[in-house]
Motif scaffolding. Sequence first.
Motif: not given
Length: 471
Positions: A119-137, A149-157
């Motif tokens: 009954g723990l209400q803290c499900d983890v949802e799949d939500r992979v996002l990105s930001h255009p500021a990092l697209q060129e890099e 790998k690190h750029l993908k994480q920074q882009s999603s954050i």
Amino acid sequence: MAAALPGRCGFFLEKKKRFCKMIVGRGRRFCGEHATMEEGSSRRIVCPLDPKHTVSEDKLDKHLKKCNSREKPRPVYYVENINSGPADGDDMLQQVSLSEHSRAQLESLLDKLKTAVTGLQCDVEDRVLSHPALQEELNNPKNGDSAHKHLKQQSSILGHLEALGLLGRGRCFVEFGAGRGKLSHWIHEALKTRDDPETRDHLESWDDLQLLLVERCSTRFKVDGKHQGVGVEFERLQVDIQHLDLSKVPLLTQKKLPLVGVGKHLCGAATDLALRCLMETPGLRQETGPPRKRLKTSEPAGPESVVPAALPGPVPNPDPGLHPGPVQGLAVALCCHHRCEWRHYVGQKFFLQRGLGAEEFSAFCRMSSWATCGLRPAGQDPPPQDPTSQRGDHEEHEPAEETDTVNGFLSAAEREQVGRLCKRLIDGGRIHFLRTRGFDSRLSRYVNSRVTLENVLLTAVPSSSSSSSSS
């Protein structure tokens, strides 16, 4: 035996079977470390502050005043253990290895775990996002696999910050466990390139943006230097989060901008220390008036992009004129639950409500490593870890504790599942802590597990109920 090189020390190192390569002073034959070999030289003694080097005995007093190992004056924002939990004795609980548990004890722990997560209400949802500021890099072929790998994480954050309405001007971003400061760098780049008519005329002043980087150890190859002279307030604090009082940081008390906490792989107990730093600092001002007007971001990302007012209810402050702004939200990538500590853990009350305590918490922290380290091929050791760092930049993890008792009734897949449940329970306590402070919080898988096994992001913004009660 060959002679020493010209201009180099003439002392022969027996262990290395070569001459010392240190440069010597003009007219000298030996370097500073081997100067005792020089005729008429003063005796060298071990430095009392750091036995790793020596000093001339007649120059000891002068050396002690400038030795790099001398105790430096503590900054005004250093308040010892301000973000530690209460020292009630439970933190002195003797750590018991899983290998010392009997099968019956392990089965009892697993039963308690399954009951606690029901009954723990803290499900983890799949939500992979990105930001255009990092697209060129991201498209730059010169970046290797690790950098990508690190750029993908920074882009999603950054994508999550944007979706929550937190990525904008008029804020101070506090990066905990900043390391080289890459996350703050990309936050600055994202805001610098934003084409917003309302803020375009003010891009050169940057009067409404601050970036504060917190890291307890000295870091090489920092990116802070790239932002010198650009007008934005970029400041680095070398202090353990455990001893950081945000209400006494001069940068934050100048303009009183709302705070946004961020972090990429904030390791173990460092996450709990950061949450306490943001939510429990006595001098942090909380708004009691109507909700702040949301600063415009590039494009609304649905209802999540509306940022409510901060948690209502004043917090006593001995000097109401000196305080930072309210906490407007946070986005922290979690890491290394096996390095959590009961004293610092913000979810103690959450555990106690479920009949669990420090002993179970310690065991669940150890089991949590099964979620990631169980996937490492047999015989492969984890990469070396810097014990002074509060972040998991290289996503290094201790190997899962394998015992005959565990192997006797749990398969590798079952151990991985148990590890995930332990992480979920520990994070559930963090969500409970944030909700009791008036924040809506959630867990999201912000990148694919192929990018990193530690792919869960903790986010929070003030709840709508806090906003309505505030207004």
